[in-house]
Design a protein around this motif. Structure first.
Motif: not given
Length: 344
Positions: A151-167
């Motif tokens: 909790a409190g971590d900053t998380v960056l997701i690439s291809a975030a709207a894809g099948a894996v990134g969105s989840i």
């Protein structure tokens, strides 16, 4: 009655760049008989996944390359028409995880298949999307086992709207993290924030300097980078790591179509500078935990804490065109092809 012929997509030549209809061709072949221990599947849905492009290349990866002339290997969901294996009967729904093919019918040994519930609670195709290794299970294990969100971590997701990134992003939110998605259109950026609950989203195609933009949106730097892309996006993220950051290496879609060796990452030294860790993700390492993971994913779905999107294209003849969407950023969520036999 068993089918006499089978339409399938096969690898005619190794692609250079994004695969085209010259590389992957449709043919009709005669069906073989079902042998002892085998199962005949009428495929209803084909899974279209970025990793398949790497299998077409002939490179040394975690799976054997697809041979020239072979059917394109894939995960599929279908119905059993004939079984000579004790665990399956005609009418069962089954999934073949990266062992079936882009074809109307598949014959495979029963031990390579898993039975899919057909109890009316969820459409069987969900086991090719949200309950599958290609969508729900990959980010589940990648984020929770390798990313280890706090909790409190900053998380960056690439291809975030894809099948894996969105989840992956939604799971991080469930764990109390601040989540930022990287995507290629403003429409997808709005979807991530307004519908999936991401804290922010960056359209990387509109950034003159992506590293600086990440720094602005994530001023406390990155505790977790969930990477589906690699390349320049990975390099930009590396310049924004916090100390002891965790990088989950899930995919490298930016390099799958490369015809020359891919340099970099140029900023690899940042891993040392911040005592960061990089862990590669193979969902098959967690097969014995799939049922447990899907139980929790179902609970999130039913409570409204998790949302997902399916992008469904009809017709085996449209598979190759649909597949290119993964590399142009035109898909949103899990990309599937629905075959004529599909009843749900």
């Amino acid at each position: 009655m068993s089918p006499v012929t089978n339409r399938q997509l096969y690898l005619h030549q190794r692609p250079v760049g994004i695969p085209t209809a010259d590389d992957i061709r449709l043919r009709t072949v005669d069906m073989t008989t079902v042998g002892d221990g085998e199962v005949l599947i009428e495929n209803h849905y084909l899974s279209l996944d970025p990793a398949i492009r790497d299998w077409m290349s002939g490179n040394d990866t975690y799976m054997e390359p697809i041979g020239i002339g072979e059917c394109i290997r894939s995960t599929t969901l279908g119905k059993v028409l004939e079984s000579r294996h004790p665990d399956f009967v005609a009418g069962d729904y089954v999934q073949g995880l990266a062992v079936n093919g882009w074809e109307e019918y598949t014959i495979n040994p029963g031990e390579l298949l898993s039975k899919v519930p057909n109890d009316g609670k969820y459409p069987p195709r969900y086991y090719l999307s949200i309950f599958s290794g290609a969508m729900g299970l990959t980010p589940y294990f990648g984020m929770l086992e390798l990313g280890c969100p706090v909790a409190g971590d900053t998380v960056l997701i690439s291809a975030a709207a894809g099948a894996v990134g969105s989840i992956a992003g939604q799971i991080a939110k469930l764990k109390g993290c601040r989540v930022v998605g990287l995507t290629g259109t403003n429409e997808k950026a709005e979807w991530l924030v307004n519908e999936l609950g991401f804290d922010a989203a960056i359209n990387y195609k509109e950034c003159e300097n992506l590293s600086e933009e990440i720094s602005k949106v994530c001023p406390e730097r990155l505790d977790i980078f969930f990477d589906n892309v690699g390349g320049k996006i990975l390099d930009a993220a590396l310049l924004n790591l916090s100390d002891h950051a965790r990088i989950v290496f899930c995919g490298a879609i930016s390099s799958y179509n490369a015809s020359e060796p891919v340099p970099g990452p140029y900023n690899y030294w940042q891993i040392l500078a911040h005592s960061a860790t990089v862990k590669g993700l193979l969902t098959t390492n967690y097969v014995d935990q799939f049922d447990r993971a899907n139980t929790e994913i179902r609970e999130w779905l039913e409570s409204g804490k998790l949302r997902f999107s399916e992008d469904i294209v009809d017709g085996i003849e449209n598979t190759v065109e649909a597949y290119t969407r993964l590399f142009s950023g035109m898909n949103k969520g899990k990309l599937l092809v629905r075959l004529a036999a599909a009843d749900q």
